[in-house]
Design an enzyme around this catalytic site. Structure first.
Site, mmCIF file in Angstrom:
data_model
loop_
_atom_site.group_PDB
_atom_site.id
_atom_site.type_symbol
_atom_site.label_atom_id
_atom_site.label_comp_id
_atom_site.label_asym_id
_atom_site.label_seq_id
_atom_site.Cartn_x
_atom_site.Cartn_y
_atom_site.Cartn_z
ATOM 1 N N PHE A 172 0.801 -1.230 0.000
ATOM 2 C CA PHE A 172 0.000 0.000 0.000
ATOM 3 C C PHE A 172 0.828 1.272 0.000
ATOM 4 O O PHE A 172 0.321 2.352 -0.315
ATOM 5 C CB PHE A 172 -0.932 0.016 1.237
ATOM 6 C CG PHE A 172 -0.231 0.443 2.498
ATOM 7 C CD1 PHE A 172 -0.096 1.793 2.814
ATOM 8 C CD2 PHE A 172 0.324 -0.487 3.380
ATOM 9 C CE1 PHE A 172 0.573 2.204 3.964
ATOM 10 C CE2 PHE A 172 0.994 -0.089 4.527
ATOM 11 C CZ PHE A 172 1.111 1.261 4.817
ATOM 12 N N LYS A 196 -1.150 -6.951 -9.458
ATOM 13 C CA LYS A 196 -2.141 -6.807 -8.385
ATOM 14 C C LYS A 196 -1.749 -5.643 -7.497
ATOM 15 O O LYS A 196 -0.803 -5.729 -6.725
ATOM 16 C CB LYS A 196 -2.220 -8.072 -7.529
ATOM 17 C CG LYS A 196 -3.457 -8.032 -6.631
ATOM 18 C CD LYS A 196 -3.427 -9.087 -5.552
ATOM 19 C CE LYS A 196 -2.909 -8.573 -4.247
ATOM 20 N NZ LYS A 196 -3.609 -7.417 -3.677
ATOM 21 N N GLU A 199 -4.834 -3.821 -2.281
ATOM 22 C CA GLU A 199 -6.295 -3.693 -2.181
ATOM 23 C C GLU A 199 -6.701 -2.493 -1.333
ATOM 24 O O GLU A 199 -7.855 -2.125 -1.265
ATOM 25 C CB GLU A 199 -6.920 -4.980 -1.633
ATOM 26 C CG GLU A 199 -6.518 -5.352 -0.214
ATOM 27 C CD GLU A 199 -5.219 -6.167 -0.168
ATOM 28 O OE1 GLU A 199 -4.298 -5.895 -0.977
ATOM 29 O OE2 GLU A 199 -5.132 -7.063 0.685
ATOM 30 N N ARG A 200 -5.714 -1.850 -0.666
ATOM 31 C CA ARG A 200 -6.056 -0.691 0.153
ATOM 32 C C ARG A 200 -6.066 0.605 -0.648
ATOM 33 O O ARG A 200 -6.703 1.574 -0.270
ATOM 34 C CB ARG A 200 -5.039 -0.523 1.280
ATOM 35 C CG ARG A 200 -5.029 -1.678 2.236
ATOM 36 C CD ARG A 200 -3.711 -1.641 2.986
ATOM 37 N NE ARG A 200 -3.481 -2.881 3.678
ATOM 38 C CZ ARG A 200 -3.879 -3.129 4.926
ATOM 39 N NH1 ARG A 200 -4.546 -2.220 5.600
ATOM 40 N NH2 ARG A 200 -3.606 -4.268 5.485
ATOM 41 N N SER A 249 5.137 -7.006 3.124
ATOM 42 C CA SER A 249 5.570 -7.434 4.458
ATOM 43 C C SER A 249 6.270 -8.796 4.416
ATOM 44 O O SER A 249 6.157 -9.544 3.442
ATOM 45 C CB SER A 249 4.352 -7.517 5.375
ATOM 46 O OG SER A 249 3.488 -8.531 4.889
ATOM 47 N N CYS A 304 9.478 1.895 3.370
ATOM 48 C CA CYS A 304 10.373 0.783 3.705
ATOM 49 C C CYS A 304 11.783 1.293 3.938
ATOM 50 O O CYS A 304 12.604 0.602 4.513
ATOM 51 C CB CYS A 304 10.368 -0.256 2.606
ATOM 52 S SG CYS A 304 10.994 0.407 1.076
ATOM 53 N N GLU A 404 9.059 -4.272 13.161
ATOM 54 C CA GLU A 404 8.940 -3.116 12.259
ATOM 55 C C GLU A 404 7.646 -2.393 12.661
ATOM 56 O O GLU A 404 6.557 -2.970 12.567
ATOM 57 C CB GLU A 404 8.846 -3.606 10.801
ATOM 58 C CG GLU A 404 8.695 -2.469 9.801
ATOM 59 C CD GLU A 404 8.507 -2.956 8.352
ATOM 60 O OE1 GLU A 404 7.867 -4.004 8.141
ATOM 61 O OE2 GLU A 404 8.978 -2.255 7.442
HETATM 62 P P1 NAD Z 1 1.364 -6.572 2.851
HETATM 63 O O1 NAD Z 1 2.326 -7.699 2.848
HETATM 64 O O2 NAD Z 1 0.267 -6.583 3.849
HETATM 65 O O3 NAD Z 1 0.667 -6.481 1.407
HETATM 66 C C1 NAD Z 1 1.426 -6.531 0.225
HETATM 67 C C2 NAD Z 1 0.683 -7.364 -0.801
HETATM 68 O O4 NAD Z 1 0.621 -8.715 -0.364
HETATM 69 C C3 NAD Z 1 -0.748 -6.916 -1.014
HETATM 70 O O5 NAD Z 1 -1.004 -6.878 -2.392
HETATM 71 C C4 NAD Z 1 -1.588 -7.951 -0.295
HETATM 72 O O6 NAD Z 1 -2.795 -8.219 -0.934
HETATM 73 C C5 NAD Z 1 -0.711 -9.188 -0.311
HETATM 74 N N1 NAD Z 1 -0.843 -9.993 0.918
HETATM 75 C C6 NAD Z 1 -0.970 -9.539 2.187
HETATM 76 N N2 NAD Z 1 -1.016 -10.584 3.041
HETATM 77 C C7 NAD Z 1 -0.924 -11.701 2.301
HETATM 78 C C8 NAD Z 1 -0.879 -13.100 2.612
HETATM 79 N N3 NAD Z 1 -0.999 -13.540 3.859
HETATM 80 N N4 NAD Z 1 -0.749 -13.981 1.610
HETATM 81 C C9 NAD Z 1 -0.644 -13.562 0.348
HETATM 82 N N5 NAD Z 1 -0.664 -12.242 -0.005
HETATM 83 C C10 NAD Z 1 -0.797 -11.330 0.954
HETATM 84 O O7 NAD Z 1 2.231 -5.246 2.961
HETATM 85 P P2 NAD Z 1 1.710 -3.752 3.135
HETATM 86 O O8 NAD Z 1 1.189 -3.585 4.528
HETATM 87 O O9 NAD Z 1 0.838 -3.367 2.017
HETATM 88 O O10 NAD Z 1 3.079 -2.930 2.969
HETATM 89 C C11 NAD Z 1 3.935 -2.617 4.036
HETATM 90 C C12 NAD Z 1 5.123 -3.546 4.102
HETATM 91 O O11 NAD Z 1 5.810 -3.513 2.863
HETATM 92 C C13 NAD Z 1 6.156 -3.128 5.131
HETATM 93 O O12 NAD Z 1 6.631 -4.285 5.781
HETATM 94 C C14 NAD Z 1 7.265 -2.482 4.325
HETATM 95 O O13 NAD Z 1 8.541 -2.514 4.899
HETATM 96 C C15 NAD Z 1 7.206 -3.318 3.086
HETATM 97 N N6 NAD Z 1 7.792 -2.636 1.958
HETATM 98 C C16 NAD Z 1 9.013 -3.046 1.536
HETATM 99 C C17 NAD Z 1 9.637 -2.405 0.479
HETATM 100 C C18 NAD Z 1 10.983 -2.841 0.019
HETATM 101 O O14 NAD Z 1 11.370 -2.480 -1.094
HETATM 102 N N7 NAD Z 1 11.713 -3.615 0.802
HETATM 103 C C19 NAD Z 1 8.998 -1.329 -0.167
HETATM 104 C C20 NAD Z 1 7.736 -0.948 0.281
HETATM 105 C C21 NAD Z 1 7.143 -1.614 1.344
#
Ligand code: NAD
Length: 521
Positions: A172, A196, A199-200, A249, A304, A404
């Site tokens: 997101f 994809k 979704e937020r 994440s 991140c 985190e």
């Molecule tokens: P998230 O993992 O909740 O969601 C990311 C994507 O994964 C979404 O599209 C979601 O639908 C999907 N998803 C979520 N839970 C899932 C599951 N259990 N099984 C399969 N798919 C799932 O992450 P977020 O809250 O949207 O983003 C924040 C996180 O992203 C933080 O941990 C941040 O550090 C990380 N991030 C990392 C970078 C990097 O380059 N390292 C960059 C941006 C964000």
């Protein structure tokens, strides 16, 4: 286990709305060049984090819709892979111009659904545009290698060939930049993609898809699919998909890595972080404190590469009073309000989790220097507000250090020497980014060589490399072999094909079959 983790994460996602309450504004699927309403009965709310009003609903695409998207991407690959590299370059040039023309529209969508300030949202778009600009260099980026005369009249050369259908799964926090890390590079290499968005906040990615269509991306080359865990699992399992790019994440990233690579796909997975800023006492004080405050609290700490942890070395520990003053001066409000420095957090749950981690820090012995919990913001009684929060005397065994937080919270640790600081940072399991602040070249050099994190700033708080380099987080922040964008990005979306050819005018040299291994003499 992975199953439990997945189930827990799934429960944390917003609950589906009842079918009867469909809003006028729904997020469309984009399949085979057509923006269309999903037939699903499972919808998720997209909320404005400053008000918690629902601004749109996003569908959990049905298995039939997902299959259709994958089939259309597979069919389009057959022609797109043979398009000339100059055609693909021209599409990228056009996309670059359209993105620049629509910058403020994209920024408004980001602020509405994600919450960050308009100026910061423009930065989100710009950092994505820079990847498109890099993808404009695709003819040179795809150049292979050649050696003439590996044997008499024989030459060997390699091509970087596209993989097929690829998938992108986005978080997101950068609704424009991260989709733009993925599909421009993949498509420029000759692949097609199912993307994809989070979704937020899918709005910006959907406008980008429209602009990609206008730029000349053919029907079926880019498809936008929505949903949460089921959609992700489809992408990990579908036979057409050869590679998956994930940013988000740790739980989701490891699940996707395991499931996708278990199915024989390439996976690059960028995950969580705890980035440390190390402050040496000889640093320029004002510039350093401003850099820290901007990098810790900008975007409400939901980057991140946010500097969420500061290690104050020696006398720098006495700088915390000034740090508090600067942080206190930041304005917390809706991202579209003039003068706002810190917008809302993405959700109530994320806000409560950050509140709880701050509380755990206090319970475990940290000093709460600035408390941004439960603040009131004029005109926005229902937003997910958390103001800048600072904990000092934090130790590495505390939950507020181990987790985190992903909110506007800065945790401060105090050490006596640069060696202790380096050891502390290196013991952390993540390795996304870090920064050292100093005026001593020798100390900076020692830091950059001994530190294990993959992106290092020297007096630069958020050292996200421009796309001629790659995004090189490491340790628990990344799994995969090839990073996002830059040369590695092109390598991720292509595979080498090496050709050895023999051209002779006559068959006079070959009078008998050779049964020994060719040695190419
Ligand atoms: P998230 O993992 O909740 O969601 C990311 C994507 O994964 C979404 O599209 C979601 O639908 C999907 N998803 C979520 N839970 C899932 C599951 N259990 N099984 C399969 N798919 C799932 O992450 P977020 O809250 O949207 O983003 C924040 C996180 O992203 C933080 O941990 C941040 O550090 C990380 N991030 C990392 C970078 C990097 O380059 N390292 C960059 C941006 C964000």
């Amino acid at each position: 286990t992975a199953t439990t983790t997945t189930a827990t994460r799934a429960m944390a996602l917003p609950r589906a709305l009842a079918t009867q309450t469909r809003l006028a504004s729904t997020t469309k699927l984009f399949i085979n060049g057509e923006f269309r309403e999903s037939t699903t009965d499972k919808w998720l709310p997209v909320r404005n984090p400053a008000t918690n009003e629902i601004v749109s609903e996003v569908p959990c695409a049905t298995p039939e819709e997902l299959n259709e998207a994958a089939e259309s991407a597979a069919a389009t690959f057959k022609t797109w892979r043979n398009s000339s590299v100059i055609t693909r370059q021209n599409v990228m040039f056009k996309l670059q111009g359209l993105l620049r023309d629509n910058m403020s529209e994209l920024a408004k969508l980001i602020t509405l659904e994600q919450g960050k300030t308009l100026a910061d949202a423009e930065g989100d778009v710009l950092r994505g545009i820079q990847v498109v600009e890099h993808a404009c260099g695709i003819p040179s980026l795809l150049m292979g290698e050649t050696v003439g005369n590996v044997a008499k009249d024989m030459d060997t050369y390699s091509y970087r060939m596209p993989l097929g259908v690829t998938a992108g799964i986005c978080p997101f926090n950068f609704p424009a930049m991260i989709p733009l890390w993925m599909f421009p590079v993949s498509l420029a290499c000759g692949n097609t993609m199912l993307l994809k968005p989070s979704e937020r906040d899918p709005g910006a990615a959907m406008l980008i898809a429209k602009l990609a269509q206008e730029a000349g991306v053919p029907d079926g080359a880019l498809n936008m699919v929505h949903g949460s865990v089921d959609t992700v699992n489809f992408l990990c399992d579908n036979e057409h998909i050869k590679a998956i790019s994930f940013v988000g994440s740790d739980n989701a990233g490891m699940h996707i890595w395991n499931r996708g690579s278990g199915n024989g796909k390439r996976v690059q997975s960028n995950m969580g972080a705890k980035n440390h800023g190390v402050i040496l006492p000889d640093a320029n004080k004002t510039a350093t404190l401003n850099a820290l405050v901007g990098a810790a609290f900008g975007a409400a700490g939901q980057r991140c590469m946010a500097l969420s942890t500061v290690v104050l070395v020696g006398e720098a520990a006495s700088w915390s009073e000034d740090l508090i003053e600067l942080a206190r001066g930041l304005k917390v409000s809706a991202g579209d309000q003039p003068g706002t420095d810190v917008g809302p957090m993405i959700s109530r749950e994320a806000m409560q989790r950050a509140y709880d981690l701050v509380e755990s820090g206090v319970q475990q012995g940290a000093k709460l220097l600035l408390d941004g919990r439960n603040i009131k913001v004029d005109g926005y009684p229902d937003g997910n507000w958390m103001g800048p929060t600072i904990l000092s005397h934090v130790t590495t065994d505390m939950d507020c250090y181990k987790e985190e937080i992903f909110g506007p919270v800065l945790v401060c640790l105090e050490v006596d020497t640069i060696d202790e600081a380096i050891e502390l940072v290196n013991k952390n399991r993540w390795g996304n980014g870090t920064a050292v602040f100093t005026n001593c070249g020798a100390a900076a050099r020692k830091f950059t060589f001994e530190i294990e994190a993959g992106q290092v700033g020297v007096n630069v708080p958020i050292p996200v490399p421009l796309p001629m380099f790659s995004f090189t987080g490491n340790k628990a922040s990344f799994v995969g072999d090839l990073n996002f964008y830059g040369k590695a990005g092109v390598q991720f979306y292509t595979q080498l094909k090496t050709i050895t050819s023999l051209w002779r005018n006559s068959d006079a040299d070959v009078l008998k079959a050779a049964t020994v291994m060719p040695t190419m003499k």
